[in-house]
Design an enzyme around this catalytic site. Structure first.
Site, PDB file in Angstrom:
ATOM      1  N   LEU A 107       0.899  -1.145   0.000  1.00 42.38           N
ATOM      2  CA  LEU A 107       0.000   0.000   0.000  1.00 42.38           C
ATOM      3  C   LEU A 107       0.933   1.188   0.000  1.00 42.38           C
ATOM      4  CD1 LEU A 107      -3.005   0.820   0.182  1.00 42.38           C
ATOM      5  CD2 LEU A 107      -2.757   0.808   2.681  1.00 42.38           C
ATOM      6  N   ASP A 108       0.852   2.041  -1.019  1.00 41.03           N
ATOM      7  CA  ASP A 108       1.915   3.019  -1.203  1.00 41.03           C
ATOM      8  C   ASP A 108       2.041   3.972  -0.013  1.00 41.03           C
ATOM      9  OD1 ASP A 108       0.679   5.730  -1.793  1.00 41.03           O
ATOM     10  OD2 ASP A 108      -0.325   4.567  -3.338  1.00 41.03           O
ATOM     11  N   LYS A 109       3.196   4.587   0.081  1.00 40.43           N
ATOM     12  CA  LYS A 109       3.563   5.394   1.247  1.00 40.43           C
ATOM     13  C   LYS A 109       2.544   6.484   1.536  1.00 40.43           C
ATOM     14  CE  LYS A 109       7.501   8.021   3.101  1.00 40.43           C
ATOM     15  NZ  LYS A 109       8.896   8.471   2.835  1.00 40.43           N
ATOM     16  N   ASP A 110       1.962   7.076   0.508  1.00 41.64           N
ATOM     17  CA  ASP A 110       1.026   8.189   0.689  1.00 41.64           C
ATOM     18  C   ASP A 110      -0.399   7.734   0.976  1.00 41.64           C
ATOM     19  OD1 ASP A 110       3.055  10.042   0.221  1.00 41.64           O
ATOM     20  OD2 ASP A 110       2.742   9.959  -1.949  1.00 41.64           O
ATOM     21  N   SER A 111      -0.633   6.419   0.943  1.00 41.45           N
ATOM     22  CA  SER A 111      -1.970   5.884   1.189  1.00 41.45           C
ATOM     23  C   SER A 111      -2.056   5.303   2.592  1.00 41.45           C
ATOM     24  CB  SER A 111      -2.319   4.811   0.154  1.00 41.45           C
ATOM     25  OG  SER A 111      -2.291   5.362  -1.154  1.00 41.45           O
TER      26      SER A 111
END
Length: 249
Positions: A107-111
């Protein structure tokens, strides 16, 4: 005789994944890097571990993990879904779980939102391969009003020029003036953000709320919980016919 014994062993990448060290894919990388030994010899791709042999990972003996661990974690923004210690914001150090586990997918860093962690390598493979079409649901907030044309475009599949792929048709529903829910069965890098960008939208918040039958629910940001026995039973039924290796075309 050696060939016969090799066939009776377990592949080294499978051994490491089942021991809770890392996924098979990550194990292959560690083997290529020379970080794995079987007894006195440095392991190579495809090597097998025979009964009674000791495996060493980065100099430490690996013991098979008998307990099946599966936890649900509410990942905050800024945390990176990797077990790599060189990443200061890695998810493993953040959780501080007492046994060795690793994230299932990313789950990407910004999510933010739901991610599962486990010590079961085959479970990771069966759930994460896109060819198995397992659902993941997200709540997405964007920077301007969601229109019917935007929703229909997202549903139909979107060509992502940077990746040279067209996303699968998917379910998309409006949930607010600037908010929508989307259900994906694949997971390209920053897929939802890229899809929105094609239509001139910018994602301001992205929360994963479900992976298959497991929901984020009211789990607070930064906290984790054990996946319940009931959730596990339903999950295992769902992946019973899934495959853990790529299908031949």
């Amino acid at each position: 005789m050696e060939e016969k014994n090799q066939q009776n062993g377990i592949r080294i990448n499978k051994f490491l994944s089942e021991a809770g060290v890392c996924s098979r894919r990550a194990a292959d990388r560690e083997i290529e890097a020379g970080n794995v030994k079987i007894g006195e010899r440095t392991a190579g791709p495809g090597d097998r571990v025979l009964p009674g042999e000791t495996v060493f990972f980065c100099g430490k003996a690996v013991a098979a993990e008998e307990e099946e661990i599966l936890i649900a974690f509410h990942k905050p923004r800024g945390i990176v879904c990797t077990a790599e210690k060189r990443e200061k914001n890695n998810i493993i150090d953040y959780i501080k779980y007492p046994k060795r586990i690793y994230p299932m997918g990313r789950l990407d860093k910004d999510s933010e939102g739901l991610i599962l962690l486990t010590n079961q390598g085959d479970l990771v493979n069966r759930m994460m391969r896109a060819g198995n079409y397992h659902e993941k649901e997200y709540m997405v907030t964007v920077d301007r009003e969601v229109t019917d044309a935007f929703l229909q475009g997202m549903r139909n599949g979107v060509y992502l020029e940077e990746l040279n792929v067209t996303t699968r048709p998917c379910q998309v529903e409006k949930r607010g003036k600037k908010q929508f829910a989307i259900i994906l069965t694949q997971g390209y890098n920053r897929q939802i953000r890229r899809m929105c960008q094609v239509f001139g939208y910018r994602v301001t918040r992205l929360v994963r709320v479900r992976i298959m039958n497991i929901y984020l629910g009211d789990l607070k940001e930064g906290n984790w919980r054990d996946v319940t026995p009931r959730e596990k039973r339903e999950l295992y039924r769902s992946i019973r016919d899934s495959y853990s290796a790529p299908r031949k075309k």
